[in-house]
Scaffold this motif. Structure first.
Motif, PDB file in Angstrom:
ATOM      1  N   ASN A  27      39.959  43.801  42.505  1.00 26.42           N
ATOM      2  CA  ASN A  27      38.798  42.919  42.597  1.00 26.42           C
ATOM      3  C   ASN A  27      37.834  42.991  41.419  1.00 26.42           C
ATOM      4  O   ASN A  27      36.936  42.159  41.327  1.00 26.42           O
ATOM      5  CB  ASN A  27      38.019  43.226  43.876  1.00 26.42           C
ATOM      6  N   CYS A  28      37.976  43.959  40.559  1.00 20.98           N
ATOM      7  CA  CYS A  28      37.048  44.128  39.438  1.00 20.98           C
ATOM      8  C   CYS A  28      37.792  43.991  38.116  1.00 20.98           C
ATOM      9  O   CYS A  28      38.992  44.277  38.038  1.00 20.98           O
ATOM     10  CB  CYS A  28      36.392  45.502  39.505  1.00 20.98           C
ATOM     11  N   PRO A  29      37.079  43.582  37.067  1.00 21.74           N
ATOM     12  CA  PRO A  29      37.719  43.524  35.757  1.00 21.74           C
ATOM     13  C   PRO A  29      38.094  44.927  35.274  1.00 21.74           C
ATOM     14  O   PRO A  29      37.470  45.910  35.666  1.00 21.74           O
ATOM     15  CB  PRO A  29      36.654  42.895  34.861  1.00 21.74           C
ATOM     16  N   ALA A  30      39.103  44.986  34.459  1.00 20.09           N
ATOM     17  CA  ALA A  30      39.539  46.270  33.893  1.00 20.09           C
ATOM     18  C   ALA A  30      38.443  46.850  33.004  1.00 20.09           C
ATOM     19  O   ALA A  30      37.610  46.114  32.465  1.00 20.09           O
ATOM     20  CB  ALA A  30      40.824  46.068  33.082  1.00 20.09           C
ATOM     21  N   PRO A  31      38.432  48.166  32.851  1.00 20.67           N
ATOM     22  CA  PRO A  31      37.440  48.780  31.968  1.00 20.67           C
ATOM     23  C   PRO A  31      37.519  48.196  30.559  1.00 20.67           C
ATOM     24  O   PRO A  31      38.610  48.006  30.016  1.00 20.67           O
ATOM     25  CB  PRO A  31      37.829  50.262  31.955  1.00 20.67           C
ATOM     26  N   ALA A  32      36.379  47.886  29.992  1.00 18.62           N
ATOM     27  CA  ALA A  32      36.282  47.353  28.629  1.00 18.62           C
ATOM     28  C   ALA A  32      34.847  47.568  28.152  1.00 18.62           C
ATOM     29  O   ALA A  32      33.939  47.733  28.977  1.00 18.62           O
ATOM     30  CB  ALA A  32      36.647  45.871  28.613  1.00 18.62           C
ATOM     31  N   PRO A  33      34.626  47.568  26.845  1.00 17.97           N
ATOM     32  CA  PRO A  33      33.270  47.820  26.329  1.00 17.97           C
ATOM     33  C   PRO A  33      32.210  46.851  26.851  1.00 17.97           C
ATOM     34  O   PRO A  33      31.044  47.208  26.938  1.00 17.97           O
ATOM     35  CB  PRO A  33      33.435  47.672  24.814  1.00 17.97           C
ATOM     36  N   ASP A  34      32.613  45.647  27.219  1.00 15.38           N
ATOM     37  CA  ASP A  34      31.632  44.658  27.680  1.00 15.38           C
ATOM     38  C   ASP A  34      31.548  44.559  29.216  1.00 15.38           C
ATOM     39  O   ASP A  34      30.975  43.618  29.749  1.00 15.38           O
ATOM     40  CB  ASP A  34      31.937  43.292  27.095  1.00 15.38           C
ATOM     41  N   ILE A  35      32.098  45.526  29.929  1.00 14.53           N
ATOM     42  CA  ILE A  35      32.092  45.523  31.394  1.00 14.53           C
ATOM     43  C   ILE A  35      31.035  46.492  31.916  1.00 14.53           C
ATOM     44  O   ILE A  35      30.929  47.627  31.442  1.00 14.53           O
ATOM     45  CB  ILE A  35      33.484  45.913  31.953  1.00 14.53           C
ATOM     46  N   GLN A  36      30.260  46.040  32.885  1.00 16.81           N
ATOM     47  CA  GLN A  36      29.271  46.882  33.552  1.00 16.81           C
ATOM     48  C   GLN A  36      29.513  46.770  35.057  1.00 16.81           C
ATOM     49  O   GLN A  36      29.560  45.680  35.606  1.00 16.81           O
ATOM     50  CB  GLN A  36      27.853  46.394  33.230  1.00 16.81           C
ATOM     51  N   ILE A  37      29.699  47.904  35.722  1.00 18.18           N
ATOM     52  CA  ILE A  37      29.885  47.949  37.166  1.00 18.18           C
ATOM     53  C   ILE A  37      28.568  48.398  37.792  1.00 18.18           C
ATOM     54  O   ILE A  37      28.053  49.466  37.455  1.00 18.18           O
ATOM     55  CB  ILE A  37      31.024  48.921  37.565  1.00 18.18           C
TER      56      ILE A  37
END
Length: 66
Positions: A27-37
């Motif tokens: 359900n969440c985007p994969a880890p990446a520099p522009d991702i904030q959970i």
């Protein structure tokens, strides 16, 4: 947005129960520099979520707890 309730009202049609690593991955985007959970909930849930997110490769700077 991923919303899970542990004790939902009868009319709730969203997720129910604990959020697992598999639920995060699907359900969440994969880890990446522009991702904030962003996560919000009781301390035990936040502790478990932080461990899951760390195990899945989300760096602490990608996580925000409020």
């Amino acid at each position: 947005m991923l919303i899970y309730l542990f004790q939902p009202p009868e009319e709730w049609n969203g997720g129910v129960g604990f959020v697992s690593k598999e639920i995060i991955q699907s359900n969440c985007p994969a880890p990446a520099p522009d991702i904030q959970i962003l996560r919000c909930g009781p301390p035990p849930m936040n502790k478990a979520m932080a461990a899951h997110l760390n195990d899945l490769g989300y760096a602490p700077k990608m996580q925000f707890q409020f």
